[in-house]
Design a protein around this motif. Structure first.
Motif, PDB file in Angstrom:
ATOM      1  N   THR A 373       0.907  -1.129  -0.129  1.00 25.62           N
ATOM      2  CA  THR A 373      -0.125   0.059  -0.110  1.00 25.62           C
ATOM      3  C   THR A 373       0.844   1.282   0.202  1.00 25.62           C
ATOM      4  OG1 THR A 373      -0.007   0.205   2.484  1.00 25.62           O
ATOM      5  CG2 THR A 373      -1.760  -1.226   1.281  1.00 25.62           C
ATOM      6  N   GLY A 374       2.106   1.222   0.531  1.00 27.69           N
ATOM      7  CA  GLY A 374       2.894   2.464   0.542  1.00 27.69           C
ATOM      8  C   GLY A 374       2.332   3.280   1.963  1.00 27.69           C
ATOM      9  N   ASP A 375       1.654   2.608   2.671  1.00 29.02           N
ATOM     10  CA  ASP A 375       1.172   3.332   3.817  1.00 29.02           C
ATOM     11  C   ASP A 375       1.957   2.758   5.179  1.00 29.02           C
ATOM     12  OD1 ASP A 375      -1.064   5.198   3.535  1.00 29.02           O
ATOM     13  OD2 ASP A 375      -1.748   3.589   2.432  1.00 29.02           O
ATOM     14  N   VAL A 376       2.386   3.248   6.211  1.00 34.68           N
ATOM     15  CA  VAL A 376       2.948   2.849   7.350  1.00 34.68           C
ATOM     16  C   VAL A 376       1.831   2.893   8.329  1.00 34.68           C
ATOM     17  CG1 VAL A 376       4.741   3.348   9.037  1.00 34.68           C
ATOM     18  CG2 VAL A 376       5.175   3.864   6.695  1.00 34.68           C
ATOM     19  N   GLY A 377       1.846   1.374   8.937  1.00 33.17           N
ATOM     20  CA  GLY A 377       0.954   1.420  10.140  1.00 33.17           C
ATOM     21  C   GLY A 377       1.392   0.292  11.093  1.00 33.17           C
ATOM     22  N   LEU A 385      -5.917  -1.710  12.873  1.00 32.08           N
ATOM     23  CA  LEU A 385      -5.006  -1.025  12.106  1.00 32.08           C
ATOM     24  C   LEU A 385      -4.951   0.337  12.417  1.00 32.08           C
ATOM     25  CD1 LEU A 385      -3.045  -0.763   9.596  1.00 32.08           C
ATOM     26  CD2 LEU A 385      -4.966  -0.334   8.136  1.00 32.08           C
ATOM     27  N   ARG A 386      -3.727   0.833  12.622  1.00 29.13           N
ATOM     28  CA  ARG A 386      -3.369   2.318  13.093  1.00 29.13           C
ATOM     29  C   ARG A 386      -2.343   2.724  11.854  1.00 29.13           C
ATOM     30  NH1 ARG A 386      -3.365   5.259  18.110  1.00 29.13           N
ATOM     31  NH2 ARG A 386      -3.481   2.978  19.220  1.00 29.13           N
ATOM     32  N   ILE A 387      -3.088   3.608  11.126  1.00 34.44           N
ATOM     33  CA  ILE A 387      -2.123   4.235  10.147  1.00 34.44           C
ATOM     34  C   ILE A 387      -1.532   5.284  10.642  1.00 34.44           C
ATOM     35  CG2 ILE A 387      -1.955   5.421   7.842  1.00 34.44           C
ATOM     36  CD1 ILE A 387      -2.605   2.713   7.338  1.00 34.44           C
ATOM     37  N   THR A 388      -0.082   5.331  10.622  1.00 38.94           N
ATOM     38  CA  THR A 388       0.694   6.245  10.905  1.00 38.94           C
ATOM     39  C   THR A 388       1.401   7.413   9.923  1.00 38.94           C
ATOM     40  OG1 THR A 388       2.806   4.952  10.719  1.00 38.94           O
ATOM     41  CG2 THR A 388       1.707   4.925  12.869  1.00 38.94           C
ATOM     42  N   ASP A 389       1.524   6.973   8.720  1.00 37.33           N
ATOM     43  CA  ASP A 389       1.671   7.829   7.725  1.00 37.33           C
ATOM     44  C   ASP A 389       1.964   7.002   6.254  1.00 37.33           C
ATOM     45  OD1 ASP A 389       2.485  10.489   6.733  1.00 37.33           O
ATOM     46  OD2 ASP A 389       3.492  10.913   8.466  1.00 37.33           O
ATOM     47  N   ARG A 390       2.077   7.789   5.273  1.00 27.44           N
ATOM     48  CA  ARG A 390       2.592   7.358   3.876  1.00 27.44           C
ATOM     49  C   ARG A 390       3.935   7.380   3.845  1.00 27.44           C
ATOM     50  NH1 ARG A 390       0.075   5.018   0.354  1.00 27.44           N
ATOM     51  NH2 ARG A 390       1.101   5.806  -1.373  1.00 27.44           N
ATOM     52  N   LEU A 391       4.560   6.160   3.571  1.00 27.91           N
ATOM     53  CA  LEU A 391       5.936   5.820   3.347  1.00 27.91           C
ATOM     54  C   LEU A 391       6.775   7.293   2.879  1.00 27.91           C
ATOM     55  CD1 LEU A 391       6.701   2.315   2.137  1.00 27.91           C
ATOM     56  CD2 LEU A 391       7.162   3.346   4.460  1.00 27.91           C
ATOM     57  N   TYR A 403       7.579  11.107  11.083  1.00 27.18           N
ATOM     58  CA  TYR A 403       6.270  10.867  10.455  1.00 27.18           C
ATOM     59  C   TYR A 403       5.272  11.917  10.651  1.00 27.18           C
ATOM     60  CZ  TYR A 403       8.057   6.060   9.880  1.00 27.18           C
ATOM     61  OH  TYR A 403       8.673   4.912   9.537  1.00 27.18           O
ATOM     62  N   PRO A 404       5.159  12.744   9.592  1.00 26.94           N
ATOM     63  CA  PRO A 404       4.229  13.931   9.845  1.00 26.94           C
ATOM     64  C   PRO A 404       2.804  13.802  10.374  1.00 26.94           C
ATOM     65  CG  PRO A 404       5.453  13.887   7.584  1.00 26.94           C
ATOM     66  CD  PRO A 404       5.567  12.623   8.282  1.00 26.94           C
ATOM     67  N   ALA A 405       2.318  12.663  10.091  1.00 25.58           N
ATOM     68  CA  ALA A 405       0.776  12.420  10.801  1.00 25.58           C
ATOM     69  C   ALA A 405       1.117  12.527  12.324  1.00 25.58           C
ATOM     70  CB  ALA A 405       0.506  11.045  10.264  1.00 25.58           C
TER      71      ALA A 405
END
Length: 488
Positions: A373-377, A385-391, A403-405
């Motif tokens: 996905t390219g998402d960090v979680g 699931l906890r999404i922390t940011d986009r790679l 991680y900006p988020a």
């Protein structure tokens, strides 16, 4: 169990008959009448040369006519290709040519634009049909067999990081993911569902139009989001279901006229993005008084992958995107010491692949069927699931990953901050430092933002720069366009 779009349409007509399927202003269309109208237009398409397997583009705003035009494509055995209404003519023509469209259905007069005239001026030679002409379409009877494995639609990615890619989904996937979303949200034929999400996006088309067919909910399509008009519509029509991007709820919460409207009919709100501010979920529950606020995670390539459930704790809803939906799996690749890594998805609703791009498909979906996905979680013990940011959004400050988020979640709680985004900015000494773009909601200074962050974040995470802006750049589906912020 129906597993094609035409089957879902006919089943809805039989089950719900004269009940209203759509309400648009003074126009009310029953499920039975919707089925009849779609059949007539499908015959008209066939009479104009649209054959099974052909691709038909729809470039128009949300409306009942959009629904009829789109469902008729499936009924005629074709493949639907929605086009973003914010696209310019060259962008639209690029998609039209790439899919080799047999027909392009457009709307005239949307936001002062004439899509047909724009395409003609741009040199497009494809057959154009204005939605106003749908009422006159008809033709001889057709007998088209549609298989669950046939390609139902090609939705193009937002193109925020490059040229949009066409995502292919089968009928069984489009119908199946709508069914799962509806079941987890508890949507029924008693619901009145306001569709602000654009139909060209999976959030409006698959979990909007298809969810309505499967459940019997009455849909209220909205062409453009207007806060005052939306508040009035919710109150007048006693809207119960309002899914949307985070910006929809932020706009409702900050509307000066909100106190003068009765929004007590709202029972279900479903939102999602790479990251949803926790404080927004809290305010939706506490201030908008929505009974069930659910977060979910999805993307064009998988539509709905995880979702909270009714009965989940307030903390789970506020801090996670829920668990993998039935038919899907989620895992984290290469987790670090905190359990964070790239989110991988696998299951029934992962796309068939990218249009005419086997290399990109192979890069996205590995040999074991996992979609990268390219998402960090992270995933907790219960699978939430906890999404922390986009790679791609992560930056390195002084050797530390930022991680900006995480920074955005903190700054969103500062009084006077209506919206915020953080990106990495080049720095000769540190490599990169944080730059925060803040939409103010009151009297606030850059020093206030930085001081607030310093009290709550490690020094390397604290933004070095703060820019105040009127609004953050987002695409029509609410996705933040950080590439525009980086280049500003």
């Amino acid at each position: 169990m129906v597993d094609t779009i035409p089957a879902a349409l006919h089943a809805a007509a039989e089950r719900f008959g004269s009940r209203p399927a759509y309400v648009e202003g003074d126009r009310v269309l029953s499920f039975a009448r919707l089925c009849d109208e779609v059949g007539r237009v499908a015959r008209g398409y066939a009479a104009r040369g649209v054959a099974p397997g052909d691709r038909v583009c729809v470039w128009a705003p949300n409306s009942v006519d959009w629904v009829i035009a789109a469902l008729a494509v499936s009924t005629a055995g074709g493949t639907l290709v929605p086009i973003n209404t914010r696209y310019t003519a060259p962008e639209a023509r690029d998609i039209i040519e790439r899919v080799d469209a047999a027909l392009v259905v457009v709307a005239g007069g949307f936001l002062g634009r004439d899509f047909a005239a724009e395409l003609a001026a741009d040199g497009s030679t494809r057959r154009i049909l204005d939605v106003a002409e749908l009422a006159a379409l008809d033709g001889p009877p057709i007998d088209v067999a549609v298989s669950p494995d046939d390609v139902a639609d090609i939705l193009f990615t937002s193109g925020t990081t490059g040229r949009p890619k066409g995502v292919l989904s089968a009928h069984r996937q489009t119908v199946g993911v709508a069914r799962v979303w509806a079941e987890l949200g508890g949507v029924t034929d008693r619901d009145r569902y306001l569709v602000v999400n654009p139909f060209f996006h999976s959030f409006g088309y698959k979990v909007g139009i298809l969810t309505g067919l499967l459940t019997g909910a009455t849909l209220y399509p909205v062409a453009t989001f207007d806060v005052a008009a939306t508040l009035t519509l919710i109150e007048r029509e006693r809207i119960t279901v309002l899914p949307g991007a985070p910006t929809i709820y932020q706009s409702l919460l900050t509307a000066p006229e909100r106190a003068g409207h009765d929004l007590s009919s709202l029972r279900l709100a479903v939102t999602g993005a790479a990251v949803v501010p926790v404080v927004l979920i809290e305010r939706m529950r506490d201030e908008l008084r929505i009974d069930t606020v659910v977060t979910a995670f999805g993307m064009t390539e998988a539509v709905v992958a995880t979702m909270c459930r009714d009965g989940d704790s307030a903390e789970t809803v506020a801090t996670t995107c829920g668990r993998a939906v039935p038919g899907m799996e989620a895992t984290i690749a290469g987790p670090d010491e905190n359990g964070a890594g790239e989110l991988l998805l696998r299951g029934e609703y992962v796309m068939l692949g990218y249009l005419d791009d086997p290399a990109a498909t192979a890069e996205a979906i590995d040999a074991d069927g996992w979609l990268h996905t390219g998402d960090v979680g992270t995933l907790d013990d219960a699978g939430n699931l906890r999404i922390t940011d986009r790679l791609k959004d992560m930056y390195i400050c002084g050797g530390f990953n930022v991680y900006p988020a995480e920074v955005e979640q903190v700054l969103a709680r500062l009084d006077g901050v209506a919206d915020v985004a953080v990106v990495g900015a080049s720095d000769e000494r540190m490599g990169e430092v944080g730059r925060a773009f803040v939409v103010p909601a009151g009297d606030i200074a850059a020093e206030d933002v930085i001081a607030f962050a310093r009290e709550r974040l490690a020094n390397f995470k604290v933004p070095r720069y703060v820019d105040f802006v009127d609004a953050l750049p987002r695409n029509p589906s609410g996705k933040l366009l950080k590439n525009e912020l980086r280049s500003s």
